[in-house]
Scaffold this motif. Structure first.
Motif, PDB file in Angstrom:
ATOM      1  N   HIS B  33       0.873  -1.054   0.005  1.00  0.00           N
ATOM      2  CA  HIS B  33      -0.217  -0.161  -0.026  1.00  0.00           C
ATOM      3  C   HIS B  33       0.391   1.173   0.166  1.00  0.00           C
ATOM      4  O   HIS B  33       0.668   2.340  -1.020  1.00  0.00           O
ATOM      5  CB  HIS B  33      -0.570   0.729   1.214  1.00  0.00           C
ATOM      6  N   ASN B  37       0.656   4.113  -2.703  1.00  0.00           N
ATOM      7  CA  ASN B  37       0.530   5.093  -2.213  1.00  0.00           C
ATOM      8  C   ASN B  37       1.632   6.331  -3.339  1.00  0.00           C
ATOM      9  O   ASN B  37       1.454   7.997  -3.179  1.00  0.00           O
ATOM     10  CB  ASN B  37       0.007   5.409  -1.777  1.00  0.00           C
ATOM     11  N   LEU B  44      -5.921   8.085  -3.916  1.00  0.00           N
ATOM     12  CA  LEU B  44      -5.559   7.708  -3.024  1.00  0.00           C
ATOM     13  C   LEU B  44      -7.619   8.807  -2.568  1.00  0.00           C
ATOM     14  O   LEU B  44      -7.673  10.117  -3.586  1.00  0.00           O
ATOM     15  CB  LEU B  44      -5.155   9.659  -1.803  1.00  0.00           C
TER      16      LEU B  44
ATOM     17  N   LEU C  47       4.260   8.449   7.294  1.00  0.00           N
ATOM     18  CA  LEU C  47       4.202   7.090   6.063  1.00  0.00           C
ATOM     19  C   LEU C  47       2.478   5.751   6.611  1.00  0.00           C
ATOM     20  O   LEU C  47       2.171   4.915   5.858  1.00  0.00           O
ATOM     21  CB  LEU C  47       5.052   6.194   7.056  1.00  0.00           C
ATOM     22  N   LEU C  50       0.257   6.956   4.631  1.00  0.00           N
ATOM     23  CA  LEU C  50       0.163   6.064   3.032  1.00  0.00           C
ATOM     24  C   LEU C  50      -0.147   5.013   2.397  1.00  0.00           C
ATOM     25  O   LEU C  50      -1.015   4.606   2.132  1.00  0.00           O
ATOM     26  CB  LEU C  50       1.364   6.908   2.446  1.00  0.00           C
ATOM     27  N   MET C  51       0.153   4.418   3.530  1.00  0.00           N
ATOM     28  CA  MET C  51      -0.378   2.641   3.485  1.00  0.00           C
ATOM     29  C   MET C  51      -1.871   2.190   4.316  1.00  0.00           C
ATOM     30  O   MET C  51      -2.153   0.982   4.355  1.00  0.00           O
ATOM     31  CB  MET C  51       0.788   1.868   4.895  1.00  0.00           C
ATOM     32  N   ASP C  53      -4.091   4.784   2.938  1.00  0.00           N
ATOM     33  CA  ASP C  53      -4.862   4.784   2.179  1.00  0.00           C
ATOM     34  C   ASP C  53      -5.343   6.377   2.696  1.00  0.00           C
ATOM     35  O   ASP C  53      -6.147   6.613   2.139  1.00  0.00           O
ATOM     36  CB  ASP C  53      -5.591   3.904   1.551  1.00  0.00           C
ATOM     37  N   ARG C  54      -4.135   6.953   3.569  1.00  0.00           N
ATOM     38  CA  ARG C  54      -4.950   8.453   3.531  1.00  0.00           C
ATOM     39  C   ARG C  54      -3.293   9.116   3.091  1.00  0.00           C
ATOM     40  O   ARG C  54      -3.174   9.384   2.723  1.00  0.00           O
ATOM     41  CB  ARG C  54      -4.717   8.873   4.657  1.00  0.00           C
ATOM     42  N   VAL C  55      -4.584  10.632   3.644  1.00  0.00           N
ATOM     43  CA  VAL C  55      -3.215  11.858   3.379  1.00  0.00           C
ATOM     44  C   VAL C  55      -2.403  11.871   3.746  1.00  0.00           C
ATOM     45  O   VAL C  55      -0.691  12.357   3.738  1.00  0.00           O
ATOM     46  CB  VAL C  55      -4.082  12.936   1.919  1.00  0.00           C
ATOM     47  N   ASN C  58      -0.976  17.543   5.797  1.00  0.00           N
ATOM     48  CA  ASN C  58      -0.351  18.546   4.876  1.00  0.00           C
ATOM     49  C   ASN C  58      -0.881  19.507   4.791  1.00  0.00           C
ATOM     50  O   ASN C  58      -1.435  21.005   3.798  1.00  0.00           O
ATOM     51  CB  ASN C  58      -0.980  18.045   3.840  1.00  0.00           C
ATOM     52  N   TRP C 330      13.212   2.946   7.705  1.00  0.00           N
ATOM     53  CA  TRP C 330      11.707   2.295   7.379  1.00  0.00           C
ATOM     54  C   TRP C 330      10.799   0.971   8.012  1.00  0.00           C
ATOM     55  O   TRP C 330       9.880   0.918   7.231  1.00  0.00           O
ATOM     56  CB  TRP C 330      11.744   2.501   6.506  1.00  0.00           C
ATOM     57  N   ALA C 331      11.792   0.477   7.513  1.00  0.00           N
ATOM     58  CA  ALA C 331      11.174  -1.160   7.499  1.00  0.00           C
ATOM     59  C   ALA C 331      10.865  -1.199   9.177  1.00  0.00           C
ATOM     60  O   ALA C 331       9.720  -1.662   9.452  1.00  0.00           O
ATOM     61  CB  ALA C 331      12.593  -2.390   7.827  1.00  0.00           C
ATOM     62  N   THR C 334       7.267   0.899   9.386  1.00  0.00           N
ATOM     63  CA  THR C 334       6.470  -0.086   8.228  1.00  0.00           C
ATOM     64  C   THR C 334       5.385  -1.434   9.465  1.00  0.00           C
ATOM     65  O   THR C 334       4.791  -1.548   9.338  1.00  0.00           O
ATOM     66  CB  THR C 334       6.917  -1.049   7.387  1.00  0.00           C
ATOM     67  N   LEU C 335       6.641  -2.298  10.331  1.00  0.00           N
ATOM     68  CA  LEU C 335       6.335  -3.245  11.058  1.00  0.00           C
ATOM     69  C   LEU C 335       5.327  -2.462  12.488  1.00  0.00           C
ATOM     70  O   LEU C 335       4.938  -3.365  12.519  1.00  0.00           O
ATOM     71  CB  LEU C 335       7.743  -3.274  11.870  1.00  0.00           C
ATOM     72  N   TRP C 337       3.537  -0.263  12.034  1.00  0.00           N
ATOM     73  CA  TRP C 337       2.157   0.056  11.269  1.00  0.00           C
ATOM     74  C   TRP C 337       1.500  -1.057  10.718  1.00  0.00           C
ATOM     75  O   TRP C 337       0.866  -1.638  10.479  1.00  0.00           O
ATOM     76  CB  TRP C 337       1.945   0.222  10.421  1.00  0.00           C
ATOM     77  N   THR C 338       2.520  -2.038  11.138  1.00  0.00           N
ATOM     78  CA  THR C 338       1.636  -3.775  10.266  1.00  0.00           C
ATOM     79  C   THR C 338       1.282  -4.879  11.210  1.00  0.00           C
ATOM     80  O   THR C 338       0.095  -5.453  11.461  1.00  0.00           O
ATOM     81  CB  THR C 338       3.100  -4.794   9.780  1.00  0.00           C
TER      82      THR C 338
END
Lengths: 520, 185, 373
Positions: B33, B37, B44, C47, C50-51, C53-55, C58, C330-331, C334-335, C337-338
């Protein structure tokens, strides 16, 4: 006694009673506009039609005398249709300006339309006949002819109750309208009752005009303190503000309420109400001012002896407050210069309600005088005029009533208890506010000796307390407390010293049948 | 159509109980994802309100900040009948009525305040109004103020007519046009 | 002049130069780490958005420029500074103030031994690209970062709040448990490289296995790498090991903290991510090593050679280190948020019944292999 059935229920009524009265006694409600229990029957509105067996046409319940064996029905299709049609007729030219009408919410047109009408108007708004809108009708009333349904309750009231006859029906037929007689306004002492009995918004009160919507008003049953009559009233208030006083009819006291009595709530209005103490013309919180008052009393009693302090009861105050005054004088200050003698001529002045005695509690003072004694009025006046009195503790209006007979008061210090600024037409170094009888409970004895109790409808301003509590605090600051610190102690003292085993009649509850009947 | 999802409650096998492979699979999903994105931000689904406004299907029924309509002569259509305040479940409308001396409408709101901080935007006031005087169609979303006072709307802030107004709807409109009486009565 | 002589002799040139160079290195690394931390707070939000599906953030703008929401860390900082600095009435004022400091300082101190490059020759002077190189660097890093537990526990205890205390107790138990296993997972690596000097460990990883595979720690010790990561995330107290905060139940040991005091805790957490990433990179991912890049330049298997200027080499190596660190960050994020959160008993079970026996097994196998080869 004739026996009849109404809607299947049987009742026996004295001869001469009407079907409507019988139905009322049975608890069957018959809609009506022109009928009023305290006014003569006229039978103009035709709203109260009922079906009587063995008669060809529908009969009006308000004017048909009962007969033995009569069978009345109030719920047949014919009756329902008749009511609907009468209502539609009454509403043909009604402006339906409910949004600007003060009657909205207690309007019989609105109520009956919801109960019996619910029809669509067949007259286009533009085709309705226009009549004159608002105009002043005397000091307290506004007349709007467009809303009038010509029930003539107002005319009958002026003719039969006040016998002043200011109102009349002018014109004829569909052009007739309520009018004031040439050169006359509705200026009798009971004019606001017309606003009450008017079933629609034709007569409304100018005092209450646009102040509040009636469905917001909360109702508290209480006693009018305008004179010795002791009329039962309903205090209508919302969000801590009293908006109007209405009569709560009670066969023992009153059916109506005079205009002067209705205006007694004005004392609560911000401009005139004393909500802060005044010490040497400076405004301050009531609580610290009590110490100043205690100091004044202490000082005078110390320098010239307790007998130099004169304490006055007041016929304007409740039994509670007068009891505290008497206790303060005899129990705390220990002075003999206590005056509880304020009786004057009593009796109904105009044959309706208003009493010759303008004070509400002169008879209450008599009760207390039997216990505490005290000087009579002239003796006290003599004492003050002789210059032996160095301090006067009194309620403002009671002292005002003696002013004519008194010497100049300017060099005698006073502790004054006052409700309104307008009561203070003299200078005082110590003025203390107290809770009015819309804000606290108090017992009053009317001219017939009937003991009644006011109710606390709204809250007193911040820091303002009942007068007896004020005096109780002053006495504890002087070091000789009268030991009445709460309502429990007060009521114990009250039943011991003044009321004995008297039964206090309950005030009519707002909304009970008796209370409703002024409007109906 | 009701869908039934069958839950597989079998015990985990050794590989799954080690979690490492399963965590890696989850890792692939989330990072999938993320990269999708990252390189295609236009995909989005978030709408950048209020800069971007998507036309709503039922926009006509949308309730926004209140306004008070005014008559052609600039006076409020409101006659201070208090029905909106009565209907208001949030008790956010404060009215004080006053009387016109010359105007045949007789009654007007000397004070008409709407506390947007208390308003629940239910629209009951609009439903209740017999004079067609209050509306919630300004397309301004209530809220988002920096000071509490900004949320408190007085009469003056509420007065506004939209193009095509004033309309002649309302019970007191006849009075505003100066209905003549017949005779004295 | 005479009386200044002892002072001058004390301030000999070598010492001055050493101090200056160390100061520059500290400044460089600290600046980079702090800057990257602020950046990370933005990365985490962006991050995760984005994962999902939000913005993401900003809105913060300067003169209308939002720059992908990069001003949000600044706005956050300003906001946190403006907040009321609240101290609970019954809290221990001294310890309450000390706790954030005790959390931040050990984490920062651990960076001293991380090599961020090989070396550069400046005016004939060889400058090691590590703030302090000494033989027991790895032990130092572990020992110093272990101090952070004081900050955690004092914060919870001095708040005089039941929830904070509960969080602190969980935190203390978790950190002590994982402190042990974190060290054990690295024993195998120490056995292979035979040194605890981190710069030396990185240099060892520059060798090639079978002539073409870079001999990074992850190649020798893949299971240890996984175990190390798990233990390190647990040390860091981030999801899936965030029962210490328990956002849905107790809000953690820093529950009573507000304003910049709270910001320090949050900052320390993000700095710790960088520290873990750097340690993982240093130990398992070849540190600053760029595959096939040696002192002379690129020497690819098969005889292809490409000479590179020494300064460019140093830059490339520092760049590689930064890139690897960024990848690890990053890893880790991501972890975070996973994976959902572990229960507290699961956290403890994983440490004592999972990672501990496995790392002991790893030591055994490594020892056997080293003996046999």
């Amino acid at each position: 006694m004739p026996k009849l059935t109404i809607d299947g229920k049987t009742i026996e009524m004295p001869k001469g009673a009407t079907i409507l009265q019988a139905a009322q006694a049975l608890g069957v409600y018959i809609p009506r506009y022109c009928y009023h229990p305290s006014l003569p029957v006229s039978g103009t509105c035709r709203m109260c039609v009922v079906e009587v067996e063995k008669t060809a046409k529908l009969q009006i319940a308000c004017a048909t005398e009962i007969a033995d064996g009569m069978a009345v029905r109030t719920d047949t299709p014919a009756v329902k249709k008749a009511r609907r049609d009468v209502l539609e007729y009454l509403l043909i030219n009604h402006p339906v300006d409910c949004p600007i009408c003060d009657q909205a919410g207690e309007c019989f047109l609105q109520d009956y339309y919801m109960d019996h009408g619910l029809h669509k108007s067949r007259i286009a708004p533009g085709d309705k006949i226009r009549r004159s809108k608002r105009r002043a009708a005397g000091k307290y009333l506004t007349l709007d002819n467009e809303r009038c349904i010509l029930c003539t309750r107002c005319v009958r009231f002026c003719d039969e109750v006040t016998r002043t006859g200011e109102l009349t029906v002018s014109g004829r037929n569909d052009a007739s309208f309520i009018d004031m007689k040439e050169g006359k306004g509705v200026d009798n002492d009971y004019s606001l009752n017309i606003a009450d009995i008017c079933p629609v918004g034709a007569f409304t009160s100018r005092d209450f005009r646009f102040k509040a919507r009636v469905w917001f008003l909360k109702k508290t049953g209480s006693i009018c303190t305008g004179c010795a009559a002791g009329c039962n009233i309903e205090v209508h208030h919302n969000e801590g503000i009293v908006h109007r006083l209405m009569p709560a009819p009670n066969p023992e006291t009153n059916t109506w309420l005079c205009d002067r009595g209705r205006m007694t709530y004005k004392v609560l209005r911000a401009g005139d109400r004393l909500s802060k103490a005044r010490i040497k013309k400076g405004s301050m919180e009531p609580e610290p001012a009590l110490r100043q008052a205690a100091h004044l009393i202490d000082d005078a009693a110390h320098r010239a002896g307790p007998e130099s302090v004169a304490v006055l009861g007041s016929p304007y105050l409740s039994l509670e407050d007068n009891l505290a005054i008497a206790e303060l004088a005899s129990g705390s200050i220990k002075t003999g210069a206590l005056c509880l003698d304020f009786s004057c001529e009593q009796g109904v002045k105009d044959g309706i309600l208003i009493n010759k005695d303008q004070t509400p509690n002169a008879n209450g003072l008599k009760l207390l005088r039997a216990r505490y004694g005290g000087l009579d009025q002239n003796a006290l006046i003599g004492l003050i005029n002789s210059g032996r009195i160095k301090l006067i503790v009194a309620e403002a209006r009671a002292l005002n009533s003696l002013r004519e007979k008194l010497r100049d008061l300017s060099n005698i210090p006073t502790v004054i208890l006052a409700l309104a600024k307008s009561d203070l037409d003299f200078d005082s170094d110590c003025v203390l506010p107290y809770a009015s009888y819309f804000e606290t409970e108090g017992h009053f004895v009317n001219y017939k000796g009937r003991i009644q109790k006011t109710a606390a409808a709204v809250a007193a301003p911040e820091g303002v307390q009942p007068l007896w509590l004020v005096l109780s605090k002053i006495s504890s600051y002087t070091g000789a407390p009268i030991k009445i610190e709460d309502t429990k102690a007060m009521s114990a003292k009250l039943s011991e010293y003044a009321l004995g085993k008297s039964v206090i009649p309950a005030i009519c509850k707002p909304g009970s049948i008796a209370a409703k009947s002024t409007r109906e | 159509m009701i869908e039934i999802k069958k839950v597989d409650n079998r015990p985990l096998n050794l590989l799954e109980r080690l979690y490492i492979w399963e965590i890696f699979k989850g890792f692939l999903v989330t990072s999938g994802h993320f990269f999708r994105n990252l390189f295609n931000p236009k995909g989005l689904i978030t709408v950048q309100y209020p800069e971007v406004k998507r036309p709503l299907e039922y926009a006509a029924k949308r309730r926004t900040r209140h306004r008070l309509k005014v008559r052609a002569d600039g006076s409020p259509k409101c006659v201070a009948c208090f029905l909106c305040a009565t209907a208001c479940p949030a008790n956010c409308i404060h009215i004080e009525a006053a009387e016109y001396q010359a105007n045949p409408v007789e009654k007007y709101p000397a004070v008409f305040d709407v506390d947007l901080a208390r308003c629940v935007v239910c629209g009951m006031c609009v439903e209740a109004c017999p004079e067609d005087a209050i509306a919630m169609d300004t397309e301004e979303i209530p809220g988002g103020a920096l000071k509490r006072e900004e949320m408190y709307l007085t009469r003056e802030k509420l007065f506004r007519n939209l193009p095509g107004e004033p309309s002649l709807k309302g019970a007191a409109n006849r009075l505003a046009q100066g209905g003549k009486g017949i005779g004295r009565g | 002049m005479e009386k200044f002589k002892p002072v001058i002799s004390l301030l000999n040139l070598d010492l001055l130069l050493f101090t200056a160079i160390t100061a520059v290195k500290i400044g460089f690394l600290l600046g980079a780490v702090m800057g990257f931390t602020a950046f990370l707070t933005w990365v985490e939000r962006k991050l995760s958005s984005l994962m999902q599906d939000r913005v993401g953030p900003n809105r913060a703008s300067i003169f209308g420029f939002t720059l992908l929401g990069l001003f949000h860390p600044i706005a956050d900082g300003i906001k946190l500074m403006m907040k009321e600095d609240f101290v609970p009435a019954r809290a221990d004022k001294v310890l309450f103030t000390l706790a954030p400091v005790l959390t931040l300082v050990p984490v920062l101190a651990a960076f001293a031994v991380i090599p961020f490059g090989n070396y550069v020759d400046v005016m004939g002077l060889r400058v090691e690209l590590v703030i302090a190189r000494f033989p027991l660097g790895l032990l130092y890093a572990l020992a110093v970062s272990g101090f952070a537990i004081y900050g955690t526990f004092l914060a919870g205890w001095s708040s005089k709040s039941n929830f904070a205390l509960l969080g602190a107790l969980r935190g203390a138990a978790q950190m002590i448990s994982y402190e042990v296993v974190l060290g054990l997972t690295l024993i195998g690596l120490l056995m292979i490289y035979g040194t605890a000097d981190l710069q030396q460990i990185v240099r060892e990883q520059g060798k090639l296995l079978f002539g073409f595979i870079p001999a990074w720690g992850v190649v020798y010790q893949f299971p240890a790498f996984i175990l190390f990561l798990a233990a390190a995330i647990a040390e860091n107290k981030r999801t899936p090991f965030d029962v210490v905060e328990g956002e849905s139940e107790i809000i953690g040991y820093f529950m009573e903290y507000s304003s910049m005091r709270f910001a320090v805790f949050m900052f320390a957490e993000f700095i710790e991510i960088i520290l873990i990433s750097m340690l993982a990179v240093t130990l398992f991912l070849g540190g600053w090593q760029v595959p096939f890049l040696e002192e002379a330049g690129f020497l690819f298997p098969g005889g292809l050679a490409l000479p590179v200027h020494p300064y460019l080499t140093a830059l490339a190596q520092m760049g590689a280190f930064a890139a690897k660190t960024a990848f690890m960050c990053w890893a880790l994020m991501t972890l975070r948020w996973t994976v959902p959160r572990f229960r507290f008993d699961q956290v403890m079970k994983l440490a004592w019944q999972g990672i501990l026996p496995l790392s002991l097994l790893n030591i055994l196998i490594t020892g056997l292999a080293l003996t046999l080869i």
